[in-house]
Write a protein that holds these residues in place. Structure first.
Motif, PDB file in Angstrom:
ATOM      1  N   HIS A 145      -6.823  15.889   0.893  1.00 13.59           N
ATOM      2  CA  HIS A 145      -6.881  14.481   0.488  1.00 13.59           C
ATOM      3  C   HIS A 145      -5.522  13.807   0.619  1.00 13.59           C
ATOM      4  O   HIS A 145      -4.492  14.471   0.740  1.00 13.59           O
ATOM      5  CB  HIS A 145      -7.368  14.350  -0.957  1.00 13.59           C
ATOM      6  N   ILE A 146      -5.544  12.487   0.567  1.00 14.02           N
ATOM      7  CA  ILE A 146      -4.346  11.645   0.545  1.00 14.02           C
ATOM      8  C   ILE A 146      -4.480  10.698  -0.639  1.00 14.02           C
ATOM      9  O   ILE A 146      -5.540  10.119  -0.861  1.00 14.02           O
ATOM     10  CB  ILE A 146      -4.194  10.825   1.843  1.00 14.02           C
ATOM     11  N   HIS A 147      -3.408  10.521  -1.399  1.00 18.79           N
ATOM     12  CA  HIS A 147      -3.402   9.561  -2.503  1.00 18.79           C
ATOM     13  C   HIS A 147      -2.999   8.178  -1.988  1.00 18.79           C
ATOM     14  O   HIS A 147      -2.200   8.057  -1.047  1.00 18.79           O
ATOM     15  CB  HIS A 147      -2.396   9.987  -3.573  1.00 18.79           C
ATOM     16  N   THR A 148      -3.521   7.142  -2.641  1.00 18.50           N
ATOM     17  CA  THR A 148      -3.142   5.785  -2.248  1.00 18.50           C
ATOM     18  C   THR A 148      -3.165   4.845  -3.444  1.00 18.50           C
ATOM     19  O   THR A 148      -3.893   5.072  -4.423  1.00 18.50           O
ATOM     20  CB  THR A 148      -4.081   5.245  -1.139  1.00 18.50           C
ATOM     21  N   LYS A 149      -2.355   3.810  -3.372  1.00 19.35           N
ATOM     22  CA  LYS A 149      -2.348   2.722  -4.349  1.00 19.35           C
ATOM     23  C   LYS A 149      -2.229   1.397  -3.606  1.00 19.35           C
ATOM     24  O   LYS A 149      -1.618   1.327  -2.528  1.00 19.35           O
ATOM     25  CB  LYS A 149      -1.166   2.843  -5.329  1.00 19.35           C
ATOM     26  N   GLN A 193      -8.103   8.000  -3.731  1.00 18.95           N
ATOM     27  CA  GLN A 193      -7.794   9.134  -2.878  1.00 18.95           C
ATOM     28  C   GLN A 193      -8.651   9.046  -1.624  1.00 18.95           C
ATOM     29  O   GLN A 193      -9.794   8.574  -1.668  1.00 18.95           O
ATOM     30  CB  GLN A 193      -8.018  10.459  -3.612  1.00 18.95           C
ATOM     31  N   LEU A 194      -8.092   9.495  -0.512  1.00 18.84           N
ATOM     32  CA  LEU A 194      -8.764   9.458   0.779  1.00 18.84           C
ATOM     33  C   LEU A 194      -9.131  10.888   1.172  1.00 18.84           C
ATOM     34  O   LEU A 194      -8.320  11.797   1.031  1.00 18.84           O
ATOM     35  CB  LEU A 194      -7.850   8.823   1.827  1.00 18.84           C
ATOM     36  N   PHE A 195     -10.347  11.066   1.699  1.00 19.67           N
ATOM     37  CA  PHE A 195     -10.870  12.406   1.923  1.00 19.67           C
ATOM     38  C   PHE A 195     -11.256  12.641   3.380  1.00 19.67           C
ATOM     39  O   PHE A 195     -11.470  11.696   4.143  1.00 19.67           O
ATOM     40  CB  PHE A 195     -12.080  12.636   1.018  1.00 19.67           C
ATOM     41  N   PHE A 196     -11.359  13.936   3.735  1.00 25.15           N
ATOM     42  CA  PHE A 196     -11.641  14.355   5.102  1.00 25.15           C
ATOM     43  C   PHE A 196     -12.896  15.217   5.140  1.00 25.15           C
ATOM     44  O   PHE A 196     -13.102  16.065   4.268  1.00 25.15           O
ATOM     45  CB  PHE A 196     -10.461  15.154   5.658  1.00 25.15           C
ATOM     46  N   ASP A 197     -13.734  15.027   6.160  1.00 27.87           N
ATOM     47  CA  ASP A 197     -14.964  15.813   6.263  1.00 27.87           C
ATOM     48  C   ASP A 197     -14.635  17.273   6.586  1.00 27.87           C
ATOM     49  O   ASP A 197     -13.564  17.598   7.107  1.00 27.87           O
ATOM     50  CB  ASP A 197     -15.902  15.222   7.308  1.00 27.87           C
ATOM     51  N   GLU A 198     -15.577  18.143   6.252  1.00 22.48           N
ATOM     52  CA  GLU A 198     -15.360  19.582   6.396  1.00 22.48           C
ATOM     53  C   GLU A 198     -15.133  20.015   7.838  1.00 22.48           C
ATOM     54  O   GLU A 198     -14.325  20.905   8.106  1.00 22.48           O
ATOM     55  CB  GLU A 198     -16.556  20.351   5.818  1.00 22.48           C
ATOM     56  N   ALA A 199     -15.832  19.394   8.777  1.00 24.96           N
ATOM     57  CA  ALA A 199     -15.687  19.793  10.172  1.00 24.96           C
ATOM     58  C   ALA A 199     -14.252  19.628  10.649  1.00 24.96           C
ATOM     59  O   ALA A 199     -13.696  20.490  11.343  1.00 24.96           O
ATOM     60  CB  ALA A 199     -16.637  18.984  11.053  1.00 24.96           C
ATOM     61  N   SER A 200     -13.632  18.520  10.271  1.00 24.73           N
ATOM     62  CA  SER A 200     -12.254  18.281  10.702  1.00 24.73           C
ATOM     63  C   SER A 200     -11.288  19.249  10.036  1.00 24.73           C
ATOM     64  O   SER A 200     -10.349  19.740  10.663  1.00 24.73           O
ATOM     65  CB  SER A 200     -11.844  16.836  10.383  1.00 24.73           C
ATOM     66  N   VAL A 201     -11.510  19.539   8.765  1.00 24.76           N
ATOM     67  CA  VAL A 201     -10.620  20.464   8.050  1.00 24.76           C
ATOM     68  C   VAL A 201     -10.720  21.869   8.633  1.00 24.76           C
ATOM     69  O   VAL A 201      -9.704  22.547   8.841  1.00 24.76           O
ATOM     70  CB  VAL A 201     -10.946  20.480   6.549  1.00 24.76           C
ATOM     71  N   VAL A 259       0.844  -1.187   0.000  1.00 23.83           N
ATOM     72  CA  VAL A 259       0.000   0.000   0.000  1.00 23.83           C
ATOM     73  C   VAL A 259       0.883   1.242   0.000  1.00 23.83           C
ATOM     74  O   VAL A 259       1.742   1.400   0.871  1.00 23.83           O
ATOM     75  CB  VAL A 259      -0.944   0.025   1.212  1.00 23.83           C
ATOM     76  N   ASP A 260       0.681   2.104  -0.991  1.00 23.03           N
ATOM     77  CA  ASP A 260       1.379   3.392  -1.060  1.00 23.03           C
ATOM     78  C   ASP A 260       0.469   4.490  -0.537  1.00 23.03           C
ATOM     79  O   ASP A 260      -0.742   4.464  -0.780  1.00 23.03           O
ATOM     80  CB  ASP A 260       1.710   3.793  -2.516  1.00 23.03           C
ATOM     81  N   ILE A 261       1.051   5.480   0.134  1.00 25.34           N
ATOM     82  CA  ILE A 261       0.347   6.731   0.396  1.00 25.34           C
ATOM     83  C   ILE A 261       1.280   7.889   0.072  1.00 25.34           C
ATOM     84  O   ILE A 261       2.501   7.767   0.189  1.00 25.34           O
ATOM     85  CB  ILE A 261      -0.153   6.868   1.850  1.00 25.34           C
ATOM     86  N   TRP A 262       0.713   8.991  -0.376  1.00 24.70           N
ATOM     87  CA  TRP A 262       1.484  10.230  -0.552  1.00 24.70           C
ATOM     88  C   TRP A 262       0.530  11.408  -0.506  1.00 24.70           C
ATOM     89  O   TRP A 262      -0.629  11.312  -0.935  1.00 24.70           O
ATOM     90  CB  TRP A 262       2.311  10.201  -1.835  1.00 24.70           C
ATOM     91  N   HIS A 263       0.990  12.517   0.055  1.00 26.95           N
ATOM     92  CA  HIS A 263       0.145  13.702   0.148  1.00 26.95           C
ATOM     93  C   HIS A 263       0.996  14.937   0.412  1.00 26.95           C
ATOM     94  O   HIS A 263       2.187  14.839   0.723  1.00 26.95           O
ATOM     95  CB  HIS A 263      -0.916  13.533   1.249  1.00 26.95           C
ATOM     96  N   CYS A 264       0.375  16.106   0.294  1.00 25.58           N
ATOM     97  CA  CYS A 264       1.088  17.356   0.514  1.00 25.58           C
ATOM     98  C   CYS A 264       1.245  17.622   2.006  1.00 25.58           C
ATOM     99  O   CYS A 264       0.602  16.993   2.846  1.00 25.58           O
ATOM    100  CB  CYS A 264       0.359  18.515  -0.165  1.00 25.58           C
TER     101      CYS A 264
END
Length: 317
Positions: A215-219, A241-249, A115-120
């Motif tokens: 978001h976070i990318h994944t493979k 891609q993995l996403f986050f709800d608005e409240a947390s952001v 499993v790969d992950i990468w994000h900013c």
């Protein structure tokens, strides 16, 4: 960087059968950032199979919905580091990311998958591409920020919820793979799933950049071989891609260094990549102490994949 993540796939081609992940040093074993350890049973009660579905894999029935495929974007770097702690020296809210990979047809866990992950980082900069923009996380260098990373010395925190759709072409688009500009590899890593199909990473909560929500990318790679050198061969059966709800952001936007990021933020609903279908589309289940998100977040998701498919994210999602 110009283009859009829904545009045509990267121009580069990769022979996945020769894919190789170089192992990091022995210091890659991690101590989790939230709660001290990766707690067992984090997936209990997280999700349930589709109504009326069975786990037998009977023809014509699906035990679990396939997790949505998306484009890999321009900032994927193959042969990444084999490690669970990808934080390096990056500032940000500690994030423990726990993923479970299962066969969507049989619901059986996929063991030994890569499993790969990468994000900013918190200010929207991707490692390996610092020269394409400026901002936090050592993102010096000139040029146009490929990810909408803030330039100069930003001040003040974002206020309210952004309105209106983003204009122009999102710089984190899929108009073609960008070759890395430097050797930085923070917030990137690869690790293997255990016999339960589970894998855990230690990272930081991602920031945001122009044209994209957080978001976070994944493979997910299967049928390869784990060696002393890393992971070789196999095929990519899921790119998402993995996403986050608005409240947390919005909560993170009150915490440094996120509060110094004045780049216009795209909300989850405004994002053109998020499928809008909840966990099936990669929406993470988050746990954190309300009012104290700075202490850390635990994110979990079960991903249903087709191990026989090839989904390298270089074409339409």
């Amino acid at each position: 960087m110009t283009g859009h993540e829904k545009a045509q796939g990267p121009k580069h081609k990769r022979d996945l059968t020769r894919r190789k992940v170089l192992a990091a040093g022995t210091g890659a074993v991690l101590a989790a950032g939230v709660g001290g350890t990766f707690a067992a049973g984090a997936f209990a009660g997280e999700e349930t199979p589709a109504a009326g579905a069975q786990a037998s894999g009977t023809s014509g029935e699906t035990c679990y919905r396939l997790t949505s495929e998306t484009t890999e974007g321009p900032y994927y770097i193959d042969a990444d580091k084999l490690r669970r702690d990808v934080t390096e020296d990056q500032d940000g809210i500690p994030l423990t990311l726990r993923l479970k990979v299962i066969d969507a047809d049989t619901c059986k866990p996929l063991a030994d998958a890569a499993v790969d992950i990468w994000h900013c980082n918190a200010l929207g900069v991707y490692s390996g591409y610092e020269a394409m923009g400026s901002g936090g996380g050592g993102g010096g260098g000139g040029g146009t920020p490929p990810s909408g990373a803030p330039t100069g010395s930003p001040t003040g925190a974002p206020t309210g919820s952004p309105t209106g759709a983003p204009t122009g072409s999102p710089p984190a688009g899929g108009g073609g793979h960008e070759e890395p500009t430097d050797d930085e590899r923070y917030l990137r890593g690869t690790w293997r799933t255990d016999k339960k199909g589970e894998v855990a990473f230690r990272t930081v909560f991602p920031g945001w950049y122009q044209g994209r929500c957080v978001h976070i990318h994944t493979k997910v790679h299967v049928n390869g071989t784990w060696t002393d050198a890393g992971y070789e061969g196999g095929t990519t059966c899921h790119t998402g891609q993995l996403f986050f709800d608005e409240a947390s952001v919005l909560a993170t936007a009150e915490v440094e260094p996120y509060s110094t990021n004045t780049t216009a933020r795209t909300t989850l609903d405004e994002d053109t990549i998020y499928p809008g279908n909840g966990t099936e589309g990669g929406l993470l289940k988050l746990k954190y102490k309300k009012g104290a998100i700075a202490k850390g977040v635990v994110a979990t998701l079960t991903m249903g994949v087709d191990p026989e498919a090839t989904q390298d994210g270089t074409g339409a999602g």
